[in-house]
Design a protein around this motif. Structure first.
Motif, PDB file in Angstrom:
ATOM      1  N   PRO A 199      28.658  -8.255   9.882  1.00 50.22           N
ATOM      2  CA  PRO A 199      28.992  -6.846  10.083  1.00 50.22           C
ATOM      3  C   PRO A 199      28.483  -6.308  11.421  1.00 50.22           C
ATOM      4  CG  PRO A 199      27.197  -7.049   8.513  1.00 50.22           C
ATOM      5  CD  PRO A 199      27.659  -8.440   8.838  1.00 50.22           C
ATOM      6  N   ASN A 220      25.119  -6.168  12.324  1.00 52.84           N
ATOM      7  CA  ASN A 220      23.743  -5.678  12.272  1.00 52.84           C
ATOM      8  C   ASN A 220      22.713  -6.801  12.362  1.00 52.84           C
ATOM      9  OD1 ASN A 220      24.332  -6.713   9.760  1.00 52.84           O
ATOM     10  ND2 ASN A 220      23.174  -5.175   8.656  1.00 52.84           N
ATOM     11  N   ASN A 221      23.152  -8.038  12.616  1.00 52.46           N
ATOM     12  CA  ASN A 221      22.243  -9.177  12.774  1.00 52.46           C
ATOM     13  C   ASN A 221      21.948  -9.374  14.251  1.00 52.46           C
ATOM     14  OD1 ASN A 221      22.376  -9.745  10.007  1.00 52.46           O
ATOM     15  ND2 ASN A 221      24.300 -10.823  10.317  1.00 52.46           N
ATOM     16  N   GLU A 251      15.765   1.262  10.433  1.00 55.10           N
ATOM     17  CA  GLU A 251      15.296   0.535   9.254  1.00 55.10           C
ATOM     18  C   GLU A 251      15.589  -0.961   9.393  1.00 55.10           C
ATOM     19  OE1 GLU A 251      16.219   0.170   4.491  1.00 55.10           O
ATOM     20  OE2 GLU A 251      17.130   1.797   5.629  1.00 55.10           O
ATOM     21  N   THR A 283      17.556  -8.320  11.015  1.00 58.70           N
ATOM     22  CA  THR A 283      18.707  -7.686  10.397  1.00 58.70           C
ATOM     23  C   THR A 283      18.389  -6.212  10.220  1.00 58.70           C
ATOM     24  OG1 THR A 283      19.208  -9.721   9.211  1.00 58.70           O
ATOM     25  CG2 THR A 283      20.275  -7.715   8.421  1.00 58.70           C
ATOM     26  N   ALA A 330      19.569  -2.151   9.189  1.00 54.94           N
ATOM     27  CA  ALA A 330      20.259  -1.547   8.045  1.00 54.94           C
ATOM     28  C   ALA A 330      21.738  -1.308   8.321  1.00 54.94           C
ATOM     29  CB  ALA A 330      19.586  -0.245   7.642  1.00 54.94           C
ATOM     30  N   ASN A 331      22.078  -0.901   9.538  1.00 57.50           N
ATOM     31  CA  ASN A 331      23.490  -0.659   9.853  1.00 57.50           C
ATOM     32  C   ASN A 331      23.782  -0.975  11.317  1.00 57.50           C
ATOM     33  OD1 ASN A 331      22.817   1.712  11.391  1.00 57.50           O
ATOM     34  ND2 ASN A 331      22.614   2.817   9.452  1.00 57.50           N
ATOM     35  N   LEU A 332      25.025  -0.903  11.674  1.00 55.85           N
ATOM     36  CA  LEU A 332      25.481  -1.256  13.007  1.00 55.85           C
ATOM     37  C   LEU A 332      24.930  -0.313  14.070  1.00 55.85           C
ATOM     38  CD1 LEU A 332      27.314  -3.021  14.762  1.00 55.85           C
ATOM     39  CD2 LEU A 332      29.191  -1.486  14.212  1.00 55.85           C
ATOM     40  N   LYS A 333      24.860   0.962  13.755  1.00 52.56           N
ATOM     41  CA  LYS A 333      24.380   1.960  14.727  1.00 52.56           C
ATOM     42  C   LYS A 333      22.932   1.660  15.138  1.00 52.56           C
ATOM     43  CE  LYS A 333      24.221   6.960  15.318  1.00 52.56           C
ATOM     44  NZ  LYS A 333      24.426   8.253  14.664  1.00 52.56           N
ATOM     45  N   GLU A 334      22.085   1.350  14.168  1.00 53.66           N
ATOM     46  CA  GLU A 334      20.686   1.026  14.466  1.00 53.66           C
ATOM     47  C   GLU A 334      20.572  -0.288  15.243  1.00 53.66           C
ATOM     48  OE1 GLU A 334      18.795   1.084  10.673  1.00 53.66           O
ATOM     49  OE2 GLU A 334      18.785   3.275  10.568  1.00 53.66           O
ATOM     50  N   LYS A 352      23.324  -9.382  19.940  1.00 55.48           N
ATOM     51  CA  LYS A 352      24.020  -9.406  18.666  1.00 55.48           C
ATOM     52  C   LYS A 352      24.436 -10.849  18.376  1.00 55.48           C
ATOM     53  CE  LYS A 352      26.733  -5.955  17.965  1.00 55.48           C
ATOM     54  NZ  LYS A 352      27.860  -5.015  17.913  1.00 55.48           N
TER      55      LYS A 352
END
Length: 149
Positions: free
Chosen positions: A65, A67-68, A92, A114, A116-120, A142
């Motif tokens: 997704p 976020n990794n 987070e 990893t 919590a989400n793509l934005k972070e 990324k």
């Protein structure tokens, strides 16, 4: 005088050097090559013999997704907790792990985080790439997962 075999050696000498074992192994390999099914004979193919022995997940089923994150330039003294603490300033952290050498148990100098989400995750790349952690400049990228083949 004992009977002679390959190379003019006695049978006992040949066995000591493993000549008989080598010849048997070569015959077995030749037989296996002849028994191997051709490209059109998939019905005769044994699945377990010709499939990959890798236990990893099939790469076509893996979805990233975004976020990794892949982190390089890590100090050998750094722990997973230190890495998590550094990245938690931008959001987070779900998981942070440093890759260790299996024999020495020392850090190999890179790890994975990893978010919590793509934005972070994008914020971490923007603000933590080329930052200093434990006296070393780290790079944050990324992870790009692509299907093998």
């Amino acid at each position: 005088m004992p009977p002679l075999c390959a190379g003019g050696r006695s049978y006992d000498d040949a066995m000591a050097y493993g000549v008989g074992t080598y010849a048997r192994r070569q015959r077995r390999r030749r037989r296996q090559r002849l028994e191997r099914p051709r490209s059109g004979d998939e019905s005769k193919m044994s699945y377990s013999r010709y499939r990959s022995r890798s236990r990893s997940v099939d790469s076509s089923d893996v979805e990233n997704p975004g976020n990794n994150l892949f982190v390089t330039g890590l100090s050998s003294r750094l722990t997973d907790r230190d890495l998590e603490k550094h990245f938690s300033t931008e959001g987070e952290v779900i998981d942070a792990s440093i890759v260790l050498d299996p024999w020495t148990r020392e850090s190999r100098g890179f790890g994975f985080v990893t978010m919590a989400n793509l934005k972070e995750a994008e914020r971490c790349i923007k603000y933590l790439d080329s930052s200093v952690l434990e006296g070393r400049v780290i790079t944050v990228e990324k992870i790009l997962l692509t299907a093998a083949g």
